[in-house]
Design a protein around this motif. Structure first.
Motif, PDB file in Angstrom:
ATOM      1  N   PHE A  88      46.076  55.416  92.527  1.00  0.00           N
ATOM      2  CA  PHE A  88      45.657  56.268  91.409  1.00  0.00           C
ATOM      3  C   PHE A  88      46.259  55.763  90.104  1.00  0.00           C
ATOM      4  CE2 PHE A  88      45.400  59.322  94.998  1.00  0.00           C
ATOM      5  CZ  PHE A  88      44.074  59.675  94.869  1.00  0.00           C
ATOM      6  N   THR A  89      45.469  55.892  89.032  1.00  0.00           N
ATOM      7  CA  THR A  89      45.954  55.474  87.711  1.00  0.00           C
ATOM      8  C   THR A  89      45.937  56.618  86.703  1.00  0.00           C
ATOM      9  OG1 THR A  89      43.740  54.692  87.092  1.00  0.00           O
ATOM     10  CG2 THR A  89      45.239  53.078  88.093  1.00  0.00           C
ATOM     11  N   GLY A  90      45.676  57.822  87.179  1.00  0.00           N
ATOM     12  CA  GLY A  90      45.683  58.987  86.296  1.00  0.00           C
ATOM     13  C   GLY A  90      44.662  60.014  86.739  1.00  0.00           C
ATOM     14  N   ALA A  91      44.726  61.165  86.102  1.00  0.00           N
ATOM     15  CA  ALA A  91      43.788  62.240  86.435  1.00  0.00           C
ATOM     16  C   ALA A  91      43.396  62.984  85.169  1.00  0.00           C
ATOM     17  CB  ALA A  91      44.410  63.197  87.441  1.00  0.00           C
ATOM     18  N   GLU A  92      42.115  63.259  85.047  1.00  0.00           N
ATOM     19  CA  GLU A  92      41.633  64.134  83.982  1.00  0.00           C
ATOM     20  C   GLU A  92      41.937  65.582  84.329  1.00  0.00           C
ATOM     21  OE1 GLU A  92      37.459  63.558  83.298  1.00  0.00           O
ATOM     22  OE2 GLU A  92      37.715  61.403  82.980  1.00  0.00           O
ATOM     23  N   ARG A  93      41.990  65.840  85.633  1.00  0.00           N
ATOM     24  CA  ARG A  93      42.180  67.208  86.102  1.00  0.00           C
ATOM     25  C   ARG A  93      42.799  67.163  87.488  1.00  0.00           C
ATOM     26  NH1 ARG A  93      36.995  70.920  87.354  1.00  0.00           N
ATOM     27  NH2 ARG A  93      37.819  71.512  89.357  1.00  0.00           N
ATOM     28  N   ASN A  94      43.705  68.091  87.761  1.00  0.00           N
ATOM     29  CA  ASN A  94      44.278  68.252  89.090  1.00  0.00           C
ATOM     30  C   ASN A  94      44.693  69.714  89.243  1.00  0.00           C
ATOM     31  OD1 ASN A  94      45.267  67.351  91.675  1.00  0.00           O
ATOM     32  ND2 ASN A  94      47.318  67.603  90.851  1.00  0.00           N
ATOM     33  N   ASP A  95      43.774  70.519  89.730  1.00  0.00           N
ATOM     34  CA  ASP A  95      44.014  71.954  89.868  1.00  0.00           C
ATOM     35  C   ASP A  95      44.193  72.326  91.329  1.00  0.00           C
ATOM     36  OD1 ASP A  95      43.626  72.287  87.107  1.00  0.00           O
ATOM     37  OD2 ASP A  95      41.459  72.517  87.378  1.00  0.00           O
ATOM     38  N   LEU A  96      45.138  73.217  91.587  1.00  0.00           N
ATOM     39  CA  LEU A  96      45.346  73.755  92.930  1.00  0.00           C
ATOM     40  C   LEU A  96      44.983  75.229  92.904  1.00  0.00           C
ATOM     41  CD1 LEU A  96      48.800  72.140  93.833  1.00  0.00           C
ATOM     42  CD2 LEU A  96      46.504  71.273  94.321  1.00  0.00           C
ATOM     43  N   GLU A  97      43.948  75.585  93.641  1.00  0.00           N
ATOM     44  CA  GLU A  97      43.490  76.968  93.722  1.00  0.00           C
ATOM     45  C   GLU A  97      44.007  77.564  95.027  1.00  0.00           C
ATOM     46  OE1 GLU A  97      39.222  76.797  93.513  1.00  0.00           O
ATOM     47  OE2 GLU A  97      39.261  75.668  91.627  1.00  0.00           O
ATOM     48  N   THR A  98      44.820  78.578  94.919  1.00  0.00           N
ATOM     49  CA  THR A  98      45.407  79.198  96.102  1.00  0.00           C
ATOM     50  C   THR A  98      44.428  80.164  96.755  1.00  0.00           C
ATOM     51  OG1 THR A  98      47.627  79.004  95.183  1.00  0.00           O
ATOM     52  CG2 THR A  98      47.310  80.645  96.921  1.00  0.00           C
ATOM     53  N   ILE A  99      44.232  79.999  98.056  1.00  0.00           N
ATOM     54  CA  ILE A  99      43.497  80.986  98.852  1.00  0.00           C
ATOM     55  C   ILE A  99      44.503  81.981  99.405  1.00  0.00           C
ATOM     56  CG2 ILE A  99      42.058  81.354 100.893  1.00  0.00           C
ATOM     57  CD1 ILE A  99      40.884  78.540 100.341  1.00  0.00           C
ATOM     58  N   HIS A 100      45.560  81.480 100.046  1.00  0.00           N
ATOM     59  CA  HIS A 100      46.682  82.324 100.441  1.00  0.00           C
ATOM     60  C   HIS A 100      47.878  81.438 100.767  1.00  0.00           C
ATOM     61  CE1 HIS A 100      46.401  81.627 104.840  1.00  0.00           C
ATOM     62  NE2 HIS A 100      45.097  81.655 104.654  1.00  0.00           N
ATOM     63  N   GLY A 101      49.020  82.031 100.806  1.00  0.00           N
ATOM     64  CA  GLY A 101      50.244  81.318 101.139  1.00  0.00           C
ATOM     65  C   GLY A 101      51.362  82.329 101.314  1.00  0.00           C
ATOM     66  N   GLY A 102      52.473  81.852 101.793  1.00  0.00           N
ATOM     67  CA  GLY A 102      53.607  82.735 101.959  1.00  0.00           C
ATOM     68  C   GLY A 102      54.721  82.055 102.719  1.00  0.00           C
ATOM     69  N   GLU A 103      55.747  82.831 102.988  1.00  0.00           N
ATOM     70  CA  GLU A 103      56.870  82.297 103.745  1.00  0.00           C
ATOM     71  C   GLU A 103      57.430  83.393 104.628  1.00  0.00           C
ATOM     72  OE1 GLU A 103      60.270  83.228 103.060  1.00  0.00           O
ATOM     73  OE2 GLU A 103      59.797  84.471 101.365  1.00  0.00           O
ATOM     74  N   GLU A 104      57.955  82.951 105.755  1.00  0.00           N
ATOM     75  CA  GLU A 104      58.562  83.855 106.720  1.00  0.00           C
ATOM     76  C   GLU A 104      59.709  83.093 107.369  1.00  0.00           C
ATOM     77  OE1 GLU A 104      58.151  87.368 109.530  1.00  0.00           O
ATOM     78  OE2 GLU A 104      56.765  86.897 107.922  1.00  0.00           O
TER      79      GLU A 104
END
Length: 134
Positions: free
Chosen positions: A65-81
């Motif tokens: 990779f040499t760069g990004a115009e966009r890099n979005d992370l859309e969360t559906i769900h997550g958590g910790e236990e």
């Protein structure tokens, strides 16, 4: 429900993702495990096992990779236990790749698993494959 420490980790994880698509793997190595077990189920259908192999594969991938115009992370769900945590979502990127004349869209379905190691969260599993819009 995520605690403040895990939320702070996810912020670092997002910065590591941004650096990765810009060709810098170092931040990803900082948030990733150096201990087995570790795995990647990659977008091309690959299976990589073992922390050393996973980290080497990440270094090879980031170098393309040499760069990004966009890099979005859309969360559906997550958590910790306890000492385990997860994040499930969609990564929507437009990246510049070595050897490509034009930026390439890259939308991935992603599941990541994390574990607490010596009091710090570490990525130990990533499954990413192409998103098909329904």
């Amino acid at each position: 429900m995520t605690d403040e420490i895990f939320s702070a980790y996810l912020t670092r994880r997002k910065a590591a993702s941004d650096a990765f698509v810009a060709g810098d793997v170092a931040p990803l190595h900082e948030v990733s495990t150096a201990s087995d077990p570790a795995t990647i189920l990659g977008p091309a259908g690959t299976l990589v096992q073992g922390a050393e192999s996973v980290n080497a594969t990440n270094a090879e991938g980031s170098a393309r990779f040499t760069g990004a115009e966009r890099n979005d992370l859309e969360t559906i769900h997550g958590g910790e236990e306890g000492d385990l945590a997860w994040w499930v979502g969609v990564q929507r990127s437009v990246v510049s790749v070595e050897g490509q004349d034009e930026p390439v869209p890259m939308d991935l379905r992603v599941t990541e698993l994390y574990r607490r190691e010596d009091g710090a969260w570490k990525l130990f599993h990533r499954h990413a494959d192409p998103l098909r819009e329904s």
